[in-house]
Design a protein around this motif. Structure first.
Motif, PDB file in Angstrom:
ATOM      1  N   LYS A   1       0.676  -1.099   0.064  1.00 40.63           N
ATOM      2  CA  LYS A   1       0.057   0.077   0.147  1.00 40.63           C
ATOM      3  C   LYS A   1       0.725   1.215   0.059  1.00 40.63           C
ATOM      4  O   LYS A   1       0.626   2.187  -0.557  1.00 40.63           O
ATOM      5  CB  LYS A   1      -1.100  -0.018   1.216  1.00 40.63           C
ATOM      6  N   ALA A   2       2.005   1.146   0.599  1.00 41.38           N
ATOM      7  CA  ALA A   2       2.987   2.274   0.588  1.00 41.38           C
ATOM      8  C   ALA A   2       3.436   2.665  -0.796  1.00 41.38           C
ATOM      9  O   ALA A   2       3.402   3.973  -1.211  1.00 41.38           O
ATOM     10  CB  ALA A   2       4.206   2.199   1.277  1.00 41.38           C
ATOM     11  N   ASP A   3       3.502   1.550  -1.794  1.00 41.27           N
ATOM     12  CA  ASP A   3       3.795   1.800  -2.952  1.00 41.27           C
ATOM     13  C   ASP A   3       2.839   2.647  -3.841  1.00 41.27           C
ATOM     14  O   ASP A   3       2.749   3.412  -4.652  1.00 41.27           O
ATOM     15  CB  ASP A   3       4.408   0.520  -3.707  1.00 41.27           C
ATOM     16  N   VAL A   4       1.487   2.091  -3.652  1.00 43.62           N
ATOM     17  CA  VAL A   4       0.352   2.732  -4.160  1.00 43.62           C
ATOM     18  C   VAL A   4       0.206   3.890  -3.759  1.00 43.62           C
ATOM     19  O   VAL A   4       0.106   4.814  -4.700  1.00 43.62           O
ATOM     20  CB  VAL A   4      -0.826   2.003  -3.746  1.00 43.62           C
TER      21      VAL A   4
ATOM     22  N   SER B   1       0.696  13.420   2.309  1.00 42.53           N
ATOM     23  CA  SER B   1       2.191  13.955   2.593  1.00 42.53           C
ATOM     24  C   SER B   1       2.658  13.479   3.778  1.00 42.53           C
ATOM     25  O   SER B   1       3.586  13.171   3.974  1.00 42.53           O
ATOM     26  CB  SER B   1       2.435  15.415   2.345  1.00 42.53           C
ATOM     27  N   ARG B   2       1.781  13.451   4.675  1.00 45.74           N
ATOM     28  CA  ARG B   2       2.012  13.235   6.257  1.00 45.74           C
ATOM     29  C   ARG B   2       1.947  11.930   6.323  1.00 45.74           C
ATOM     30  O   ARG B   2       2.974  11.088   7.028  1.00 45.74           O
ATOM     31  CB  ARG B   2       0.989  13.826   7.212  1.00 45.74           C
ATOM     32  N   ALA B   3       1.191  10.845   5.574  1.00 47.49           N
ATOM     33  CA  ALA B   3       1.267   9.690   5.566  1.00 47.49           C
ATOM     34  C   ALA B   3       2.452   9.057   5.184  1.00 47.49           C
ATOM     35  O   ALA B   3       3.188   8.126   5.778  1.00 47.49           O
ATOM     36  CB  ALA B   3       0.171   8.956   4.784  1.00 47.49           C
ATOM     37  N   LEU B   4       2.810   9.579   3.962  1.00 45.99           N
ATOM     38  CA  LEU B   4       4.424   9.354   3.423  1.00 45.99           C
ATOM     39  C   LEU B   4       5.599   9.754   4.464  1.00 45.99           C
ATOM     40  O   LEU B   4       6.494   8.582   4.645  1.00 45.99           O
ATOM     41  CB  LEU B   4       4.381   9.651   2.044  1.00 45.99           C
ATOM     42  N   ALA B   5       5.338  10.639   4.807  1.00 46.81           N
ATOM     43  CA  ALA B   5       6.577  10.977   5.821  1.00 46.81           C
ATOM     44  C   ALA B   5       6.808  10.120   7.099  1.00 46.81           C
ATOM     45  O   ALA B   5       7.610   9.739   7.450  1.00 46.81           O
ATOM     46  CB  ALA B   5       6.288  12.596   6.305  1.00 46.81           C
ATOM     47  N   ALA B   6       5.484   9.823   7.577  1.00 47.53           N
ATOM     48  CA  ALA B   6       5.484   8.722   8.674  1.00 47.53           C
ATOM     49  C   ALA B   6       5.674   7.658   8.338  1.00 47.53           C
ATOM     50  O   ALA B   6       6.825   7.024   9.101  1.00 47.53           O
ATOM     51  CB  ALA B   6       4.135   8.942   9.413  1.00 47.53           C
ATOM     52  N   GLU B   7       5.272   7.021   7.040  1.00 44.86           N
ATOM     53  CA  GLU B   7       5.952   5.695   7.034  1.00 44.86           C
ATOM     54  C   GLU B   7       7.182   5.706   6.718  1.00 44.86           C
ATOM     55  O   GLU B   7       7.930   4.876   6.665  1.00 44.86           O
ATOM     56  CB  GLU B   7       4.978   5.022   5.742  1.00 44.86           C
ATOM     57  N   GLY B   8       7.784   6.824   5.936  1.00 51.05           N
ATOM     58  CA  GLY B   8       9.307   7.006   5.558  1.00 51.05           C
ATOM     59  C   GLY B   8      10.121   6.945   6.864  1.00 51.05           C
ATOM     60  O   GLY B   8      11.391   6.308   6.576  1.00 51.05           O
TER      61      GLY B   8
ATOM     62  N   GLN C   1      13.023   1.934   2.371  1.00 54.30           N
ATOM     63  CA  GLN C   1      12.825   1.791   0.998  1.00 54.30           C
ATOM     64  C   GLN C   1      11.975   2.707   0.334  1.00 54.30           C
ATOM     65  O   GLN C   1      12.346   3.283  -0.766  1.00 54.30           O
ATOM     66  CB  GLN C   1      12.517   0.356   0.543  1.00 54.30           C
ATOM     67  N   LEU C   2      11.012   2.862   1.288  1.00 48.26           N
ATOM     68  CA  LEU C   2       9.899   3.808   0.742  1.00 48.26           C
ATOM     69  C   LEU C   2      10.446   5.394   0.839  1.00 48.26           C
ATOM     70  O   LEU C   2      10.278   6.244   0.022  1.00 48.26           O
ATOM     71  CB  LEU C   2       8.776   3.940   1.449  1.00 48.26           C
ATOM     72  N   SER C   3      11.297   5.473   1.958  1.00 45.88           N
ATOM     73  CA  SER C   3      11.849   6.855   2.063  1.00 45.88           C
ATOM     74  C   SER C   3      12.655   7.218   0.897  1.00 45.88           C
ATOM     75  O   SER C   3      13.107   8.432   0.459  1.00 45.88           O
ATOM     76  CB  SER C   3      12.446   7.083   3.361  1.00 45.88           C
TER      77      SER C   3
END
Length: 204
Positions: free
Chosen positions: A59-62, A115-122, A127-129
């Motif tokens: 889901k992170a990649d999506v 933006s916040r979701a990706l920053a938190a997961e990163g 790899q996502l980061s």
């Protein structure tokens, strides 16, 4: 008997991909990243779960791809493709203008949640980061590098300054304040960051 044309698989795939982008962005805004699931995205997009896994491993990649696509659409609608930081000959004014635009983007409800979701997961997904930095962040930072190098060529910035480090004087504080919500992000704040970065703190 008139023979019907065969369905266009490419067009169908693009419709599905677009529906998945929209579903992922909508869900993360509504329920947050932890509660967003591949199953939820698939159900909302009207596609099978395996359709998503065929294109993305997680889901992170999506969400990352959907967010990049949203950014491109937003820039295209604003007539900012390709985008360069303006060079009016006034470095301070140019930097203040682009940072004000950044404030608008960070406060845009369409962009803030993903933006916040990706920053938190990163923070926990290296790899996502790395992908987020390589595909989105670093290309944007290179625009500042280009503008600062142009300023060096005209004598507005010292020749010994490393532009890649210098840009962090105003970009990084803005990112930190936004991420940690330590205080509001405003035009006045980013204007001050530029003044402090360009003119320093010592008495003149």
């Amino acid at each position: 008997m008139v023979k019907k044309p065969a369905p266009d698989a490419t067009r169908r795939s693009e419709r599905s991909r677009r529906a998945i982008y929209d579903a992922a962005l909508a869900l993360v805004a509504e329920v947050g990243y932890p509660k967003t699931t591949i199953e939820g995205i698939a159900a909302r997009a009207g596609v099978g779960k395996q359709t998503i896994y065929r294109w993305w491993p997680s889901k992170a990649d999506v969400l990352l791809e959907a967010f990049l696509d949203l950014g491109e659409q937003t820039a295209r609608q604003a007539g900012q493709v390709p985008y360069e930081i303006p060079d009016t000959g006034d470095l301070a004014a140019d930097l203040k203008a682009v940072l004000r635009a950044t404030v608008d983007e960070l406060l845009d409800p369409r962009l803030e949640a993903p933006s916040r979701a990706l920053a938190a997961e990163g923070l926990v997904n290296e790899q996502l980061s790395r992908e987020f930095v390589a595909k989105l962040l670093e290309p944007q930072l290179q625009l500042y590098v280009h503008r600062l190098r142009a300023a060096q060529a005209t004598g507005a910035v010292r020749p010994d300054v490393d532009p890649r480090i210098a840009l962090e004087l105003f970009v990084s504080p803005l990112a930190q304040r936004w991420l940690q919500r330590t205080a509001p992000i405003t035009y006045a704040y980013t204007d001050t960051l530029v003044d402090y970065a360009l003119y320093g703190l010592a008495p003149r």
